[in-house]
Motif scaffolding. Structure first.
Motif, PDB file in Angstrom:
ATOM      1  N   ASP A  88     -12.816   1.908   1.548  1.00 45.33           N
ATOM      2  CA  ASP A  88     -12.934   2.110   2.994  1.00 45.33           C
ATOM      3  C   ASP A  88     -11.636   1.801   3.736  1.00 45.33           C
ATOM      4  O   ASP A  88     -11.604   1.741   4.968  1.00 45.33           O
ATOM      5  CB  ASP A  88     -14.076   1.265   3.564  1.00 45.33           C
ATOM      6  CG  ASP A  88     -13.817  -0.243   3.431  1.00 45.33           C
ATOM      7  OD1 ASP A  88     -12.861  -0.625   2.720  1.00 45.33           O
ATOM      8  OD2 ASP A  88     -14.557  -1.033   4.053  1.00 45.33           O
ATOM      9  N   SER A  89     -10.529   1.587   3.004  1.00 49.19           N
ATOM     10  CA  SER A  89      -9.246   1.252   3.638  1.00 49.19           C
ATOM     11  C   SER A  89      -8.784   2.374   4.567  1.00 49.19           C
ATOM     12  O   SER A  89      -8.957   3.558   4.274  1.00 49.19           O
ATOM     13  CB  SER A  89      -8.163   1.004   2.582  1.00 49.19           C
ATOM     14  OG  SER A  89      -8.455  -0.140   1.812  1.00 49.19           O
ATOM     15  N   ARG A  90      -8.193   1.971   5.670  1.00 44.00           N
ATOM     16  CA  ARG A  90      -7.587   2.935   6.600  1.00 44.00           C
ATOM     17  C   ARG A  90      -6.078   2.844   6.407  1.00 44.00           C
ATOM     18  O   ARG A  90      -5.440   1.867   6.804  1.00 44.00           O
ATOM     19  CB  ARG A  90      -7.976   2.616   8.039  1.00 44.00           C
ATOM     20  CG  ARG A  90      -7.422   3.602   9.058  1.00 44.00           C
ATOM     21  CD  ARG A  90      -8.173   3.492  10.392  1.00 44.00           C
ATOM     22  NE  ARG A  90      -8.050   2.152  10.952  1.00 44.00           N
ATOM     23  CZ  ARG A  90      -7.090   1.781  11.810  1.00 44.00           C
ATOM     24  NH1 ARG A  90      -6.162   2.659  12.160  1.00 44.00           N
ATOM     25  NH2 ARG A  90      -7.071   0.567  12.303  1.00 44.00           N
ATOM     26  N   ILE A  91      -5.507   3.854   5.801  1.00 49.19           N
ATOM     27  CA  ILE A  91      -4.105   3.809   5.373  1.00 49.19           C
ATOM     28  C   ILE A  91      -3.224   4.480   6.413  1.00 49.19           C
ATOM     29  O   ILE A  91      -3.474   5.609   6.828  1.00 49.19           O
ATOM     30  CB  ILE A  91      -3.951   4.495   4.000  1.00 49.19           C
ATOM     31  CG1 ILE A  91      -4.858   3.802   2.973  1.00 49.19           C
ATOM     32  CG2 ILE A  91      -2.502   4.453   3.537  1.00 49.19           C
ATOM     33  CD1 ILE A  91      -5.244   4.679   1.812  1.00 49.19           C
ATOM     34  N   VAL A  92      -2.191   3.758   6.827  1.00 46.57           N
ATOM     35  CA  VAL A  92      -1.277   4.253   7.857  1.00 46.57           C
ATOM     36  C   VAL A  92       0.163   4.136   7.347  1.00 46.57           C
ATOM     37  O   VAL A  92       0.575   3.066   6.898  1.00 46.57           O
ATOM     38  CB  VAL A  92      -1.427   3.448   9.167  1.00 46.57           C
ATOM     39  CG1 VAL A  92      -0.384   3.884  10.184  1.00 46.57           C
ATOM     40  CG2 VAL A  92      -2.826   3.603   9.739  1.00 46.57           C
ATOM     41  N   VAL A  93       0.892   5.248   7.387  1.00 48.62           N
ATOM     42  CA  VAL A  93       2.335   5.197   7.123  1.00 48.62           C
ATOM     43  C   VAL A  93       2.983   4.834   8.444  1.00 48.62           C
ATOM     44  O   VAL A  93       3.176   5.669   9.322  1.00 48.62           O
ATOM     45  CB  VAL A  93       2.855   6.542   6.587  1.00 48.62           C
ATOM     46  CG1 VAL A  93       4.367   6.459   6.314  1.00 48.62           C
ATOM     47  CG2 VAL A  93       2.110   6.940   5.318  1.00 48.62           C
ATOM     48  N   ASP A  94       3.270   3.541   8.612  1.00 47.79           N
ATOM     49  CA  ASP A  94       3.638   3.055   9.946  1.00 47.79           C
ATOM     50  C   ASP A  94       5.088   3.321  10.323  1.00 47.79           C
ATOM     51  O   ASP A  94       5.407   3.502  11.503  1.00 47.79           O
ATOM     52  CB  ASP A  94       3.306   1.560  10.093  1.00 47.79           C
ATOM     53  CG  ASP A  94       4.199   0.673   9.243  1.00 47.79           C
ATOM     54  OD1 ASP A  94       4.652   1.138   8.176  1.00 47.79           O
ATOM     55  OD2 ASP A  94       4.438  -0.485   9.633  1.00 47.79           O
ATOM     56  N   GLU A 135     -10.287  -2.145   6.954  1.00 38.31           N
ATOM     57  CA  GLU A 135      -9.079  -2.688   7.564  1.00 38.31           C
ATOM     58  C   GLU A 135      -7.891  -1.744   7.372  1.00 38.31           C
ATOM     59  O   GLU A 135      -7.799  -1.022   6.378  1.00 38.31           O
ATOM     60  CB  GLU A 135      -8.740  -4.057   6.958  1.00 38.31           C
ATOM     61  CG  GLU A 135      -9.796  -5.116   7.176  1.00 38.31           C
ATOM     62  CD  GLU A 135      -9.886  -5.567   8.625  1.00 38.31           C
ATOM     63  OE1 GLU A 135      -8.920  -5.299   9.380  1.00 38.31           O
ATOM     64  OE2 GLU A 135     -10.904  -6.165   8.990  1.00 38.31           O
ATOM     65  N   GLN A 136      -6.976  -1.776   8.328  1.00 42.15           N
ATOM     66  CA  GLN A 136      -5.767  -0.959   8.241  1.00 42.15           C
ATOM     67  C   GLN A 136      -4.813  -1.525   7.204  1.00 42.15           C
ATOM     68  O   GLN A 136      -4.579  -2.733   7.140  1.00 42.15           O
ATOM     69  CB  GLN A 136      -5.075  -0.883   9.596  1.00 42.15           C
ATOM     70  CG  GLN A 136      -3.784  -0.071   9.580  1.00 42.15           C
ATOM     71  CD  GLN A 136      -3.198   0.147  10.954  1.00 42.15           C
ATOM     72  OE1 GLN A 136      -3.918   0.455  11.900  1.00 42.15           O
ATOM     73  NE2 GLN A 136      -1.885  -0.014  11.089  1.00 42.15           N
ATOM     74  N   CYS A 137      -4.246  -0.650   6.390  1.00 39.99           N
ATOM     75  CA  CYS A 137      -3.237  -1.017   5.402  1.00 39.99           C
ATOM     76  C   CYS A 137      -2.001  -0.172   5.677  1.00 39.99           C
ATOM     77  O   CYS A 137      -2.078   1.051   5.733  1.00 39.99           O
ATOM     78  CB  CYS A 137      -3.748  -0.763   3.989  1.00 39.99           C
ATOM     79  SG  CYS A 137      -5.252  -1.673   3.572  1.00 39.99           S
ATOM     80  N   HIS A 226      -6.738  -7.895   2.643  1.00 38.18           N
ATOM     81  CA  HIS A 226      -7.533  -6.676   2.801  1.00 38.18           C
ATOM     82  C   HIS A 226      -7.328  -5.699   1.648  1.00 38.18           C
ATOM     83  O   HIS A 226      -7.882  -4.597   1.669  1.00 38.18           O
ATOM     84  CB  HIS A 226      -7.173  -5.972   4.112  1.00 38.18           C
ATOM     85  CG  HIS A 226      -7.267  -6.863   5.310  1.00 38.18           C
ATOM     86  ND1 HIS A 226      -8.359  -7.660   5.570  1.00 38.18           N
ATOM     87  CD2 HIS A 226      -6.384  -7.096   6.322  1.00 38.18           C
ATOM     88  CE1 HIS A 226      -8.165  -8.333   6.684  1.00 38.18           C
ATOM     89  NE2 HIS A 226      -6.973  -8.021   7.157  1.00 38.18           N
ATOM     90  N   LEU A 227      -6.522  -6.081   0.657  1.00 34.50           N
ATOM     91  CA  LEU A 227      -6.237  -5.189  -0.464  1.00 34.50           C
ATOM     92  C   LEU A 227      -7.144  -5.484  -1.652  1.00 34.50           C
ATOM     93  O   LEU A 227      -7.643  -6.606  -1.810  1.00 34.50           O
ATOM     94  CB  LEU A 227      -4.770  -5.337  -0.888  1.00 34.50           C
ATOM     95  CG  LEU A 227      -3.717  -4.985   0.172  1.00 34.50           C
ATOM     96  CD1 LEU A 227      -2.322  -5.313  -0.331  1.00 34.50           C
ATOM     97  CD2 LEU A 227      -3.812  -3.513   0.568  1.00 34.50           C
TER      98      LEU A 227
END
Length: 384
Positions: A88-94, A135-137, A226-227
């Motif tokens: 369910d991770s929300r992955i963002v290339v920040d 959670e955002q990763c 969160h990982l």
């Protein structure tokens, strides 16, 4: 063994590298503002807990050569992303940073890397759409001369946010920058230390943590929690190991002063929070020992006199950037010249972005160190 990348202020790479080596890890190269190192799985926790001068710690998930988007995508999709993310991770290339590379559109690179990660996860988990309800990763991409580094954030909030400073005032010095200054000045816990422009007390508080060997990250949370690779039992065990290294038997003379009574009250409050956090860490190992608080007083620096024959004055006076203006700063620096008379035998370290500092104070420093402090290009002037 894993490869990690620790970020720091540009100019602080050598100091951060020394910190990493003292933790027992092997350096694996650096670039401006970045230091790579190799370490075991425990480095994930220990580096975040212990590094005083690092802004963030990443796991290097991939490093490869790419001159077009096909190479960027294919190599990124080869990474075993399913081992580090939850379903369910929300992955963002920040963030994306490129330098002298054929791939230079940051927005396009960002989208391509994110697409490759989600395609791999969907294929392995046999899911056409990932829920992204967790959670955002954050993932960061650096491309230097066509060499791609894909990094996974393990810190979350920047590491300078120790958790003890509830109010930084108008122009606070970053905690990590204060830690760098202490190392550049080669300060030792037996040496009296005074900050005549203490503001929110950051230099004195970082000195207290350093003097008592308190790992700066013991009182906060991190993104690695969160990982999928997070091992809570091991993290707690390492936290206890670091708590056991706290020194409560040392005598320090760490003080600060400021002309603003409100600033002194902030400094005292932040010091209390820092020392209470250390006390809670000690309680993990069954100790009720207490960390000595630094002393702060209300005083104009012009009224100060050296209480000891030798010591260190270390300060972050107003630059004229967010407090006052450059002309006022120059007048202040001119008055600071009397510190050489009032504190004979003491070393002096001053960080400022004003290039006119030496001419204003009327004395050339023995050594100058360039350092990026936030968005400002600053210089540490070292007098002995």
């Amino acid at each position: 063994m894993n490869t990690y990348v620790a970020l720091c202020a540009v100019g602080a790479e050598k100091i951060l590298g020394n910190e990493i080596k003292q933790l027992g890890y092997t350096l694996a190269g650096n670039a401006p503002g970045r230091v790579a190192f190799t370490g075991d799985d425990d480095a994930l926790y220990r580096a975040n807990f212990c590094l005083r001068t690092s802004d963030r710690v990443y796991i290097q998930m991939a490093k490869y050569h790419a001159e077009d988007f096909d190479e960027l995508f294919e190599n990124c999709s080869l990474v075993d992303w399913q081992d580090v993310f939850k379903k369910d991770s929300r992955i963002v290339v920040d963030k994306v940073r490129t330098y002298k590379s054929k791939l230079n559109s940051e927005h396009s690179i960002q989208g391509m890397v994110q697409k490759a990660i989600y395609k791999k996860l969907g294929f392995v988990w046999k899911m056409s759409v990932l829920p992204e309800s967790g959670e955002q990763c954050d993932v960061r991409v650096y491309i230097d001369q066509n060499e791609v580094s894909i990094l996974l954030d393990t810190s979350g909030e920047a590491l300078h946010k120790r958790g003890y400073r509830t109010d930084g005032g108008i122009a606070p010095l970053r905690e990590t920058t204060a830690a760098v200054l202490l190392q550049e000045m080669m300060w030792r816990r037996k040496t009296p230390l005074h900050d005549p422009f203490c503001g929110s007390g950051t230099i004195a508080n970082e000195a207290v943590l350093y003097a008592h060997n308190v790992a700066p990250g013991l009182g906060r949370h991190f993104a690695y929690e969160h990982l999928a690779i997070y091992n809570q039992n091991r993290a707690v065990e390492i936290k206890k190991q670091e708590a056991a290294k706290i020194r409560t038997d040392v005598e320090c003379r760490i003080t600060g002063s400021d002309i603003d009574p409100a600033a002194v009250e902030r400094a005292k409050l932040n010091a209390e929070h820092a020392c209470v956090t250390a006390g809670r860490a000690l309680q993990l190992i069954g100790s009720d020992a207490r960390i000595e608080r630094p002393d702060f007083i209300v005083s104009d620096f012009r009224d100060l006199r050296a209480p000891y024959e030798k010591g260190l004055l270390l300060c972050n006076p107003p630059y004229g950037e967010r407090i006052g203006d450059a002309e006022q700063a120059a007048e202040l620096y001119k008055d600071m010249a009397q510190l050489f008379t009032d504190f004979p035998g003491w070393d002096l370290g001053v960080i400022t972005s004003q290039k006119s500092f030496q001419s204003s104070i009327g004395k050339h420093a023995r050594l100058l160190k360039s350092l990026k402090a936030g968005n400002l290009d600053t210089t540490l002037y070292i007098y002995n």
